[in-house]
Structures are given as structure tokens and as C-alpha cells.
Write a protein that holds these residues in place. Structure first.
Motif, PDB file in Angstrom:
ATOM      1  N   GLU A 231       0.391  -1.390  -0.109  1.00  0.00           N
ATOM      2  CA  GLU A 231      -0.122   0.092   0.341  1.00  0.00           C
ATOM      3  C   GLU A 231       0.736   1.056  -0.172  1.00  0.00           C
ATOM      4  OE1 GLU A 231      -0.391  -2.954   2.033  1.00  0.00           O
ATOM      5  OE2 GLU A 231      -1.969  -2.993   3.160  1.00  0.00           O
ATOM      6  N   HIS A 232       2.154   1.061   0.302  1.00  0.00           N
ATOM      7  CA  HIS A 232       2.849   2.016   0.192  1.00  0.00           C
ATOM      8  C   HIS A 232       4.283   2.307  -0.332  1.00  0.00           C
ATOM      9  CE1 HIS A 232       2.326   2.319   4.318  1.00  0.00           C
ATOM     10  NE2 HIS A 232       1.826   1.381   4.902  1.00  0.00           N
ATOM     11  N   VAL A 233       4.120   1.305  -1.335  1.00  0.00           N
ATOM     12  CA  VAL A 233       4.245   1.773  -3.011  1.00  0.00           C
ATOM     13  C   VAL A 233       4.471   2.697  -3.440  1.00  0.00           C
ATOM     14  CG1 VAL A 233       5.547   0.788  -4.574  1.00  0.00           C
ATOM     15  CG2 VAL A 233       5.605  -0.887  -2.614  1.00  0.00           C
ATOM     16  N   GLY A 234       3.129   3.395  -4.399  1.00  0.00           N
ATOM     17  CA  GLY A 234       2.731   4.092  -5.190  1.00  0.00           C
ATOM     18  C   GLY A 234       2.577   3.782  -6.020  1.00  0.00           C
ATOM     19  N   LEU A 235       2.012   4.380  -6.809  1.00  0.00           N
ATOM     20  CA  LEU A 235       1.159   3.110  -7.996  1.00  0.00           C
ATOM     21  C   LEU A 235       2.290   3.602  -9.604  1.00  0.00           C
ATOM     22  CD1 LEU A 235      -1.150   2.153 -10.014  1.00  0.00           C
ATOM     23  CD2 LEU A 235      -2.151   4.493 -10.485  1.00  0.00           C
ATOM     24  N   PRO A 236       2.914   5.109  -9.284  1.00  0.00           N
ATOM     25  CA  PRO A 236       3.916   5.018 -10.110  1.00  0.00           C
ATOM     26  C   PRO A 236       5.030   3.881 -10.210  1.00  0.00           C
ATOM     27  CG  PRO A 236       3.216   6.767  -9.646  1.00  0.00           C
ATOM     28  CD  PRO A 236       2.516   5.851  -8.387  1.00  0.00           C
ATOM     29  N   HIS A 237       5.480   3.146  -8.800  1.00  0.00           N
ATOM     30  CA  HIS A 237       6.504   2.492  -8.818  1.00  0.00           C
ATOM     31  C   HIS A 237       6.244   1.638  -8.311  1.00  0.00           C
ATOM     32  CE1 HIS A 237       8.997   5.684  -7.781  1.00  0.00           C
ATOM     33  NE2 HIS A 237       8.151   6.560  -6.941  1.00  0.00           N
ATOM     34  N   TYR A 238       4.862   0.790  -9.278  1.00  0.00           N
ATOM     35  CA  TYR A 238       4.594  -1.175  -9.146  1.00  0.00           C
ATOM     36  C   TYR A 238       5.699  -1.612 -10.327  1.00  0.00           C
ATOM     37  CZ  TYR A 238      -0.161  -0.146  -6.873  1.00  0.00           C
ATOM     38  OH  TYR A 238      -0.749   0.656  -5.911  1.00  0.00           O
ATOM     39  N   ALA A 239       5.915  -1.009 -11.150  1.00  0.00           N
ATOM     40  CA  ALA A 239       6.816  -1.887 -12.332  1.00  0.00           C
ATOM     41  C   ALA A 239       7.879  -1.988 -11.731  1.00  0.00           C
ATOM     42  CB  ALA A 239       7.074  -0.826 -12.908  1.00  0.00           C
ATOM     43  N   GLU A 240       8.481  -1.010 -10.445  1.00  0.00           N
ATOM     44  CA  GLU A 240       9.550  -0.828 -10.127  1.00  0.00           C
ATOM     45  C   GLU A 240      10.381  -2.168  -8.836  1.00  0.00           C
ATOM     46  OE1 GLU A 240      12.869   2.515  -7.913  1.00  0.00           O
ATOM     47  OE2 GLU A 240      10.670   2.577  -8.362  1.00  0.00           O
ATOM     48  N   PHE A 241       8.247  -2.266  -7.863  1.00  0.00           N
ATOM     49  CA  PHE A 241       8.485  -3.310  -7.218  1.00  0.00           C
ATOM     50  C   PHE A 241       9.054  -4.422  -7.592  1.00  0.00           C
ATOM     51  CE2 PHE A 241       5.738  -5.813  -4.260  1.00  0.00           C
ATOM     52  CZ  PHE A 241       5.987  -6.077  -3.413  1.00  0.00           C
ATOM     53  N   PHE A 242       7.486  -4.778  -8.604  1.00  0.00           N
ATOM     54  CA  PHE A 242       7.962  -6.671  -9.444  1.00  0.00           C
ATOM     55  C   PHE A 242       9.111  -7.043  -9.675  1.00  0.00           C
ATOM     56  CE2 PHE A 242       3.490  -6.039  -7.892  1.00  0.00           C
ATOM     57  CZ  PHE A 242       3.246  -6.461  -7.712  1.00  0.00           C
ATOM     58  N   GLU A 243       9.803  -6.053 -10.000  1.00  0.00           N
ATOM     59  CA  GLU A 243      10.848  -6.218 -11.360  1.00  0.00           C
ATOM     60  C   GLU A 243      11.974  -5.958  -9.538  1.00  0.00           C
ATOM     61  OE1 GLU A 243      11.991  -6.713 -14.101  1.00  0.00           O
ATOM     62  OE2 GLU A 243       9.884  -6.038 -15.288  1.00  0.00           O
ATOM     63  N   ALA A 244      12.052  -5.561  -9.362  1.00  0.00           N
ATOM     64  CA  ALA A 244      12.996  -6.020  -7.749  1.00  0.00           C
ATOM     65  C   ALA A 244      12.728  -7.469  -7.291  1.00  0.00           C
ATOM     66  CB  ALA A 244      12.606  -5.140  -6.684  1.00  0.00           C
ATOM     67  N   CYS A 245      11.288  -7.681  -6.936  1.00  0.00           N
ATOM     68  CA  CYS A 245      10.774  -8.640  -6.342  1.00  0.00           C
ATOM     69  C   CYS A 245      11.157 -10.080  -7.347  1.00  0.00           C
ATOM     70  CB  CYS A 245       9.707  -9.116  -6.104  1.00  0.00           C
ATOM     71  SG  CYS A 245       9.047  -8.128  -4.737  1.00  0.00           S
ATOM     72  N   LYS A 246      11.164  -9.690  -8.699  1.00  0.00           N
ATOM     73  CA  LYS A 246      11.467 -11.298  -9.417  1.00  0.00           C
ATOM     74  C   LYS A 246      12.885 -11.118  -9.147  1.00  0.00           C
ATOM     75  CE  LYS A 246      11.960 -12.333 -14.642  1.00  0.00           C
ATOM     76  NZ  LYS A 246      11.651 -11.583 -15.635  1.00  0.00           N
ATOM     77  N   SER A 247      13.967  -9.842  -9.591  1.00  0.00           N
ATOM     78  CA  SER A 247      15.634 -10.225  -9.504  1.00  0.00           C
ATOM     79  C   SER A 247      15.744 -11.232  -7.698  1.00  0.00           C
ATOM     80  CB  SER A 247      16.586  -8.508  -9.660  1.00  0.00           C
ATOM     81  OG  SER A 247      15.600  -8.301 -10.616  1.00  0.00           O
ATOM     82  N   ARG A 248      14.855 -10.616  -7.010  1.00  0.00           N
ATOM     83  CA  ARG A 248      15.383 -11.373  -5.306  1.00  0.00           C
ATOM     84  C   ARG A 248      14.788 -12.939  -5.279  1.00  0.00           C
ATOM     85  NH1 ARG A 248      17.852  -7.620  -6.422  1.00  0.00           N
ATOM     86  NH2 ARG A 248      19.169  -9.379  -6.583  1.00  0.00           N
ATOM     87  N   LEU A 249      14.150 -13.628  -6.575  1.00  0.00           N
ATOM     88  CA  LEU A 249      13.325 -14.316  -6.543  1.00  0.00           C
ATOM     89  C   LEU A 249      14.326 -15.264  -7.235  1.00  0.00           C
ATOM     90  CD1 LEU A 249      10.641 -15.222  -4.809  1.00  0.00           C
ATOM     91  CD2 LEU A 249       9.586 -15.527  -7.264  1.00  0.00           C
ATOM     92  N   THR A 250      14.615 -16.452  -6.513  1.00  0.00           N
ATOM     93  CA  THR A 250      15.051 -18.353  -7.414  1.00  0.00           C
ATOM     94  C   THR A 250      13.637 -18.500  -8.702  1.00  0.00           C
ATOM     95  OG1 THR A 250      14.165 -19.367  -5.568  1.00  0.00           O
ATOM     96  CG2 THR A 250      16.455 -18.914  -5.352  1.00  0.00           C
ATOM     97  N   ASP A 251      14.912 -18.930  -9.202  1.00  0.00           N
ATOM     98  CA  ASP A 251      14.102 -19.648 -10.263  1.00  0.00           C
ATOM     99  C   ASP A 251      12.334 -20.053  -9.846  1.00  0.00           C
ATOM    100  OD1 ASP A 251      15.118 -18.190 -11.883  1.00  0.00           O
ATOM    101  OD2 ASP A 251      16.730 -20.215 -12.646  1.00  0.00           O
ATOM    102  N   ASP A 252      13.204 -21.700  -9.024  1.00  0.00           N
ATOM    103  CA  ASP A 252      11.733 -21.936  -8.665  1.00  0.00           C
ATOM    104  C   ASP A 252      10.849 -21.305  -7.059  1.00  0.00           C
ATOM    105  OD1 ASP A 252      13.740 -22.172  -6.898  1.00  0.00           O
ATOM    106  OD2 ASP A 252      13.646 -24.296  -5.723  1.00  0.00           O
ATOM    107  N   GLY A 253      11.060 -19.638  -6.527  1.00  0.00           N
ATOM    108  CA  GLY A 253      10.629 -19.185  -5.992  1.00  0.00           C
ATOM    109  C   GLY A 253       9.415 -19.120  -5.695  1.00  0.00           C
TER     110      GLY A 253
END
Length: 388
Positions: A231-253
Motif C-alpha cells: 500500500e506504501h509503494v505508490g502506483l508509479p512504482h509498481y513496476a519497480e517493485f515487481f521487477e525488484a521482487c523478480k530479481s530477488r526470487l530464485t527460479d523455483d521461488g
């Protein structure tokens, strides 16, 4: 009944139910609420210019909101919302702004949150498995539910984005047998309490905490969890958030995202809330979240909508806060306490009478990463040790 400053009384309703009597202390307060009700109702109550002579501010808001969907929005409010929508496009939650926004709310004083939170200091929606559950029991049930959806395996490393005061991170280690958990927060006060909690529960060898923005985390994790932070991420930063999560998540994560959301079409978040409580925040619709997840190359493997659980949670918080209101006044003053009473009341009314819910999204890089049926959720819950 509304009482004007000159004593004129305006009666509304059919006369059934408990009476609510609201009084305006000056004509300007009336005009402020008429022109911009979403922002000014809370401000006039906080400043003592809207006074409840009978009933509570929650009762007043219920009368307004329970049938609001049938009413037409005043033209002044529609124009103001258009300008707010334009301004939202220029809002930014860069790391420095995010730190300031988090500090605005979460670094107020731990003595405030101690007045109404459960022993695990879960400042997010509880999971009421049955009506008789206490708040503390429902918060433990929420942590079990979240942990089960992570489908933890031996050796899994977990990243807790927006770890709060550390309750969930410690639960994952203590009750759900997570091997390593890293919790990150932008609140210095939360960080100190989280580290103390890990030490008290003797899980410091499994759980660590850092004062760190999610965008600055390094390494990869088999599991990512984020409860009440999106809720605190802010709409303009959603892409940045999920790109960061993808980068941190292992392939089977597997990732579990727990966030307040709207089951209606995208709209503005309440301006009083974003000005006084959660600056930079936004309550998203699923249609604002899912396309960004898809563009990030992630897969949504499960969606659950928790309805009315947060209304029950807020009712428990509000009752606890009001029961200890004299302590809150002694610590923070009368104006602050009116602000918080309005916040807890307005939020509960919104979850009861508007289209505000909680989404739990299970997300992965591969569609085979999560179990193919939901049987594993109940099975995992049965294996977790009780933290009580």
C-alpha cells in the motif's frame, strides 16, 4: 441530527436506530465539509470543529457511508478529485521519500502501538477463523495462513519486505521452521523492536533485520513475503517493485503478497488518509496490480480476497485504543487522539460499507513452483508449532 453554529437543527433519517447528533462550531467548518467531504470531515473532527454530542464519529461515518453508493458525488468534490488524480501522476516514492513517508507513521512512538496491537504487534489484517476468536488468536491465524501459502521447504531463505516489528519474521523461524529470514524496514523504531523480539524469542541465529529499502536488497531468496507494505509503494512504482521482487526470487521461488485493495474499478485513495496517515500511499484495484505482474514476467498462482476480516481487526484496534484513550491523551495530546480515532473509525467503516478488501496474491517465476491444489495450506497449518 446536525446542529448548525446558530443552533438550527437539521434532522435526517427515518427515526429508527440510535440517534447521532453532530454539531458544527463555526460556519466555515460546514462549508469545508460540503465542498470537500473526503478531506475536510476528518480535519474538522480532528480540530474540534465537528463535535459529536451523541454517538461516536464511527456512528456518524456509518450513517454517511452505508448508503453512499446510491448518492451522487457533489460537483465540487468531483472537480477536486480530478485535480488530485492529476497530482497523483507526479507523486514519487523514491528511497528517500519512502523513508520519510514510513517515518511519518511508523516512527511516531512505540508506546502508541502498544495501546492497541496484539502481542505479536501485527499491524495488518487479522484472519478470523471464527467469530469468537480474539484479536491475538486471529493474528496468529493470519501468520499461519500466510506461512502456509509460502509452502516452505527445508533450507529455504525468506525475505520479509516491510517486516514491521518483526512478528511475522520470527513466527516463520520459530513456528514454521524457516531456515533463514531477512526482514527489511524503513522504520528505525520498528528495527530496534524487531531485533529485540528475535533475541527474546531466541531466533537471532535464524532471523536478521535491516534498515533497508526493498530496492537495495541483494541476493536471492526461495521465498518472499510482504504483508501490509505494498500500500506504501505508490502506483508509479509498481513496476519497480515487481521487477525488484523478480530479481530477488530464485527460479523455483514463491512470493506471497498481502495488501489492502479495492474490489471496485481504480479510484483515488481517500485524501485525508494520504495527507495525515499514509503519505505516498495508494489502495490498488486488482486491475492495477495484475498487468504489472504480467509485464514483469511473473506468474500469479493463487488469489484470495479477505472480506470484512480487516473491519473486525479495526474494530478490535479501535475498542482497545478508546479503552486506553486517557493514556494516549497523556502521551500525545487531545488533537492527536481525535485524529487517530477518526483514522480507525473511518478505516473500519470503509471496510464494512465500501469496496475495500484485502488481497493475498501468490506469485512465482514458474507456474510449477507452487503446489497445484490448495490442500497443502491446511496440511502446513497443522504442522506449525504454536507460538503461544
Amino acid at each position: 441530527m446536525i446542529i448548525a453554529p446558530d443552533g438550527e437543527r437539521l434532522c435526517f433519517g427515518d427515526g429508527t436506530g440510535d440517534a447521532v447528533v453532530a454539531r458544527f462550531t463555526d460556519p466555515a467548518a460546514i462549508w469545508a465539509v460540503l465542498i470537500d467531504p473526503d478531506l475536510k470531515t476528518g480535519e474538522m473532527f480532528t480540530l474540534g470543529r465537528l463535535v459529536l454530542d451523541q454517538g461516536s464519529i464511527y456512528d456518524f461515518l456509518v450513517l454517511i457511508l452505508q448508503d453512499a453508493a446510491e448518492d451522487e458525488t457533489p460537483w465540487t468534490a468531483r472537480w477536486i478529485d480530478r485535480f488530485r488524480a492529476l497530482a497523483r501522476g507526479f507523486s514519487r516514492n523514491d528511497p528517500e521519500s519512502s523513508r520519510r513517508n514510513v517515518s511519518h507513521h511508523y516512527d511516531l512512538d512505540d508506546r502508541l502501538y502498544e495501546l492497541f496491537l496484539d502481542p505479536y504487534w501485527q499491524y495488518s489484517c487479522a484472519y478470523f477463523e471464527h467469530p469468537e476468536q480474539t484479536l491475538a488468536q486471529a493474528q496468529v491465524a493470519k501468520m499461519r495462513h500466510v506461512a502456509a501459502k509460502l509452502a516452505l521447504r527445508p533450507g529455504d531463505r525468506v525475505l520479509d519486505i516491510g517486516c514491521g516489528w518483526g512478528g511475522l519474521s520470527c513466527f516463520l523461524a520459530e513456528a514454521a521452521n524457516a531456515s533463514r529470514v531477512l526482514g527489511v524496514t524503513l522504520s528505525a523504531e520498528q528495527l530496534a523492536k524487531a531485533r529485540q523480539r528475535a533475541a527474546d524469542q531466541q531466533v537471532s541465529d535464524q532471523v536478521s533485520f535491516a534498515l533497508q529499502d526493498y530496492r537495495a536488497v541483494e541476493g536471492r531468496f526461495e521465498r518472499i513475503v510482504s504483508v501490509g507494505m505494498f500500500e506504501h509503494v505508490g502506483l508509479p512504482h509498481y513496476a519497480e517493485f515487481f521487477e525488484a521482487c523478480k530479481s530477488r526470487l530464485t527460479d523455483d521461488g514463491v512470493m506471497l503478497l498481502h495488501t489492502i485493495g479495492s474490489s471496485d474499478i481504480p479510484s483515488l485513495t481517500n485524501p485525508w488518509l494520504t495527507k495525515h496517515i499514509f503519505p505516498g500511499g495508494h489502495i490498488p484495484s486488482l486491475s492495477e496490480i495484475l498487468p504489472v505482474i504480467e509485464r514483469a514476467g511473473l506468474v500469479v498462482t493463487d488469489v484470495e480476497v479477505l472480506r470484512l476480516h480487516y473491519a473486525q481487526t479495526l474494530r478490535a484496534w479501535r475498542n482497545s485504543f478508546l479503552a486506553r484513550r486517557p493514556e494516549a491523551v497523556a502521551l500525545f495530546g487531545e488533537v492527536f487522539c481525535r485524529l487517530w480515532e477518526y483514522y480507525l473509525s473511518m478505516a473500519e467503516a470503509a471496510f464494512r460499507f465500501e469496496d475495500i478488501v484485502v488481497f493475498q496474491l501468490q506469485i512465482a517465476r514458474r507456474q510449477t513452483a507452487a503446489p497445484l491444489t490448495r490442500d497443502y495450506i491446511a496440511e502446513a497449518k497443522a504442522t506449525f508449532r504454536s507460538p503461544e
